[in-house]
Design an enzyme around this catalytic site. Structure first.
Site, short mmCIF file in Angstrom:
data_model
loop_
_atom_site.label_atom_id
_atom_site.label_comp_id
_atom_site.label_asym_id
_atom_site.label_seq_id
_atom_site.Cartn_x
_atom_site.Cartn_y
_atom_site.Cartn_z
N HIS A 119 -4.66 4.85 -9.56
CA HIS A 119 -4.56 5.35 -10.93
C HIS A 119 -3.53 4.53 -11.68
CE1 HIS A 119 -4.14 8.11 -14.31
NE2 HIS A 119 -5.32 8.56 -13.94
N ASP B 8 -11.14 12.18 -9.28
CA ASP B 8 -12.56 11.99 -8.97
C ASP B 8 -12.86 12.02 -7.49
OD1 ASP B 8 -13.42 11.76 -11.59
OD2 ASP B 8 -12.80 9.66 -11.69
N1 ACO Z 1 -9.38 0.11 -3.87
C1 ACO Z 1 -8.80 -1.03 -3.44
N2 ACO Z 1 -7.81 -1.67 -4.08
C2 ACO Z 1 -7.39 -1.12 -5.24
C3 ACO Z 1 -7.94 0.06 -5.76
C4 ACO Z 1 -8.97 0.68 -5.04
N3 ACO Z 1 -9.55 1.81 -5.49
N4 ACO Z 1 -7.33 0.37 -6.92
C5 ACO Z 1 -6.43 -0.59 -7.13
N5 ACO Z 1 -6.45 -1.50 -6.11
C6 ACO Z 1 -5.54 -2.65 -5.95
C7 ACO Z 1 -5.90 -3.76 -6.92
O1 ACO Z 1 -6.82 -4.67 -6.35
C8 ACO Z 1 -4.54 -4.40 -7.16
O2 ACO Z 1 -4.21 -5.16 -6.02
P1 ACO Z 1 -3.31 -6.51 -6.20
O3 ACO Z 1 -2.00 -6.04 -6.77
O4 ACO Z 1 -3.23 -7.07 -4.83
O5 ACO Z 1 -4.07 -7.39 -7.15
C9 ACO Z 1 -3.60 -3.19 -7.16
O6 ACO Z 1 -4.24 -2.21 -6.33
C10 ACO Z 1 -3.34 -2.61 -8.54
O7 ACO Z 1 -4.60 -2.27 -9.10
P2 ACO Z 1 -5.04 -2.53 -10.61
O8 ACO Z 1 -6.50 -2.73 -10.67
O9 ACO Z 1 -4.15 -3.57 -11.23
O10 ACO Z 1 -4.65 -1.13 -11.24
P3 ACO Z 1 -5.12 -0.60 -12.62
O11 ACO Z 1 -4.06 0.32 -13.08
O12 ACO Z 1 -5.53 -1.70 -13.54
O13 ACO Z 1 -6.48 0.23 -12.27
C11 ACO Z 1 -7.88 1.95 -11.55
C12 ACO Z 1 -6.49 1.59 -12.05
C13 ACO Z 1 -8.96 1.43 -12.52
C14 ACO Z 1 -8.02 3.48 -11.50
C15 ACO Z 1 -8.09 1.33 -10.14
O14 ACO Z 1 -7.15 1.90 -9.24
C16 ACO Z 1 -9.50 1.53 -9.62
O15 ACO Z 1 -10.37 0.70 -9.90
N6 ACO Z 1 -9.80 2.64 -8.86
C17 ACO Z 1 -11.13 2.90 -8.41
C18 ACO Z 1 -11.94 3.53 -9.52
C19 ACO Z 1 -11.51 4.93 -9.82
O16 ACO Z 1 -11.35 5.76 -8.93
N7 ACO Z 1 -11.41 5.24 -11.11
C20 ACO Z 1 -11.05 6.58 -11.58
C21 ACO Z 1 -9.72 6.56 -12.21
S1 ACO Z 1 -9.18 8.17 -12.61
C22 ACO Z 1 -10.07 8.59 -13.96
O17 ACO Z 1 -10.46 7.82 -14.76
C23 ACO Z 1 -10.35 9.96 -14.08
#
Ligand code: ACO
Length: 416
Positions: free
Chosen positions: A299, A356
């Site tokens: 998140h 979620d």
């Molecule tokens: N699985 C694996 N790796 C992940 C995940 C994941 N679900 N989420 C983040 N990471 C990693 C990224 O690859 C990144 O790694 P790095 O630093 O080595 O490059 C690091 O964790 C930070 O992630 P970001 O993508 O920069 O975080 P951001 O804040 O931009 O994204 C998000 C947040 C979109 C929720 C992301 O965690 C994600 O894609 N999660 C999966 C989708 C999801 O569950 N979405 C629902 C969100 S809650 C909502 O909207 C109700």
């Protein structure tokens, strides 16, 4: 007032520091460009406050979520979804009279115009219900032009959204639409419109009704997330209420946002069909080239735990027990969570289950088809979008949202 000092190559300036109610600090850069010629660059807006808001407070480090000052745990334990909707939109919980008036109005505006039913006929049977929801919400502005009726249009939207959602489901299964009933509460009315068929009596299960009420409350607002920022962005051009909300629906649809609840279930099913091999999926999630992420994990704001996920994890157990169901996907979800929370990659990046991760398990137990999950999220988020839209519209200092950019394309060139 405290200030922050910014040293640029050619000058040094002081910028005001703004402090929020909960001691959150921000540097006010609203005069930066005018004064210095510089802008800030913050791709994805991770460090950018787009507004000052009095609606929802989140402390991502401590896993705190409050609507209008009330902790989410208290609201979830003692309020109905419509009471929470009233709270978000109007600023306070309703007293007995206001509560009765609000419930009465919402109940009496649930019907959609008969002409709107024809729109449903034009869609293919397998149309995604989020596409239908977005189109129908925009279409409301053709029946209530320009959203000119103010508060009444807000009531209409809250009241009609469940009818539109249930009709989109009925369309997808080829069953006749079931009209709303004025003697039922919001959640029961929706469930009946989803599951009743004209030839049979339909009894709403109290366990399912209560679970729906809880899910809707937990989704009702979440400050400046992707869809809410979209609503504010569109609304800032003074687009009408319905058009602004339809934009929110579209933003929510994406798998990185509200669409994640559908993707979580698809992922858990994939893991189940693959023999429940968590390790393989953990490796894929860690491999940036795989294109696979652990859906329902991570998140932008919560870096410790998501309080909504905590509530939903125990609710998932309770709902399944009350309904006398067992779901192997719940066991897979718990197993996956346990493995992920002990894994260095997830620990280092502070990735935890988000709302979620468990909501889909409950929706499944309620019988809601996977494609409808994000629609359920939209029904819950609607009061939050409305509250944020209203706050923006009523702000005398409000301006059109218009970010800047740093241009990195080619310099001037000539076609000749
Ligand atoms: N699985 C694996 N790796 C992940 C995940 C994941 N679900 N989420 C983040 N990471 C990693 C990224 O690859 C990144 O790694 P790095 O630093 O080595 O490059 C690091 O964790 C930070 O992630 P970001 O993508 O920069 O975080 P951001 O804040 O931009 O994204 C998000 C947040 C979109 C929720 C992301 O965690 C994600 O894609 N999660 C999966 C989708 C999801 O569950 N979405 C629902 C969100 S809650 C909502 O909207 C109700």
């Amino acid at each position: 007032m405290d200030t922050a000092k910014l040293t640029l190559p050619d000058q040094e300036i002081e910028l005001p520091i703004i402090v929020g109610t909960e001691n959150e600090k921000a540097i006010d850069i609203s005069r930066l460009r005018g004064t210095t010629g510089y802008i800030t660059l913050d791709s994805g807006y991770g460090n950018t406050g787009s507004c000052a808001s009095g609606i929802t407070f989140i402390d991502g480090e401590q896993g705190i979520l409050r609507y209008r000052g009330y902790p989410i745990e208290e609201l979830a334990g003692s309020c109905s979804f419509l009471e929470v909707a009233y709270l978000l939109v109007n600023g306070n919980l309703p007293n007995a009279d206001k509560r009765a008036d609000f419930l009465d109005k919402v109940t009496k505006h649930t019907l959609i115009h008969e002409d709107m039913k024809k729109f449903f006929e034009g869609y293919p049977a397998n149309a995604h219900p989020m596409a239908i929801l977005a189109s129908m919400v925009t279409s409301l502005s053709t029946f209530y032009p320009d959203g000119a009726d103010g508060e009444l249009d807000i009531i209409r939207l809250i009241a009609k959204a469940p009818t539109i959602a249930a009709f989109s489901y009925k369309k997808s299964v080829g069953q006749p639409f079931i009209y709303p009933r004025n003697d039922l509460d919001y959640a029961s009315n929706f469930l009946r419109m989803m599951w009743a068929i004209p030839s049979e009596e339909y009894e709403v299960s109290p366990a399912v009704r209560d679970a729906l009420n809880l899910l809707l409350i937990l989704h009702a607002d979440h400050e400046q997330n992707c869809s809410t920022s979209t609503v504010r962005m569109v609304g800032s051009s003074q687009a009408n209420l319905f058009a602004s909300m339809a934009a929110g629906v579209s933003a929510l649809w994406g798998p990185l946002h509200g669409g994640a609840n559908q993707k979580v279930i698809e992922m858990l099913e994939r893991i189940r069909d693959d023999g429940g091999d968590y390790a393989k999926y953990m490796d894929m999630a860690k491999d940036k080239n795989s294109g696979f992420r652990l859906m329902g994990f991570g998140h932008r704001v919560y870096k410790n735990f998501d309080p909504r996920a905590r509530i939903l994890k125990s609710a998932a157990d309770n709902v399944l027990t009350e309904l006398g169901l067992s779901d192997p996907l719940l066991d897979i979800a718990k197993g996956l969570e346990e493995v992920a929370l002990a894994d260095d990659y997830f620990v280092a990046r502070r990735l935890y289950p988000n709302v979620d991760f468990y909501s889909g398990i409950i929706y499944r137990a309620m019988g809601i088809p996977t494609e409808m999950f994000t629609v359920m999220f939209a029904l819950g988020r609607l009061p939050g979008w409305i509250a944020q839209w209203k706050e923006m519209r009523d702000d005398p200092k409000g301006r059109i949202y218009r970010p800047r950019q740093v241009y990195v394309g080619s310099g001037e060139r000539s076609v000749g």
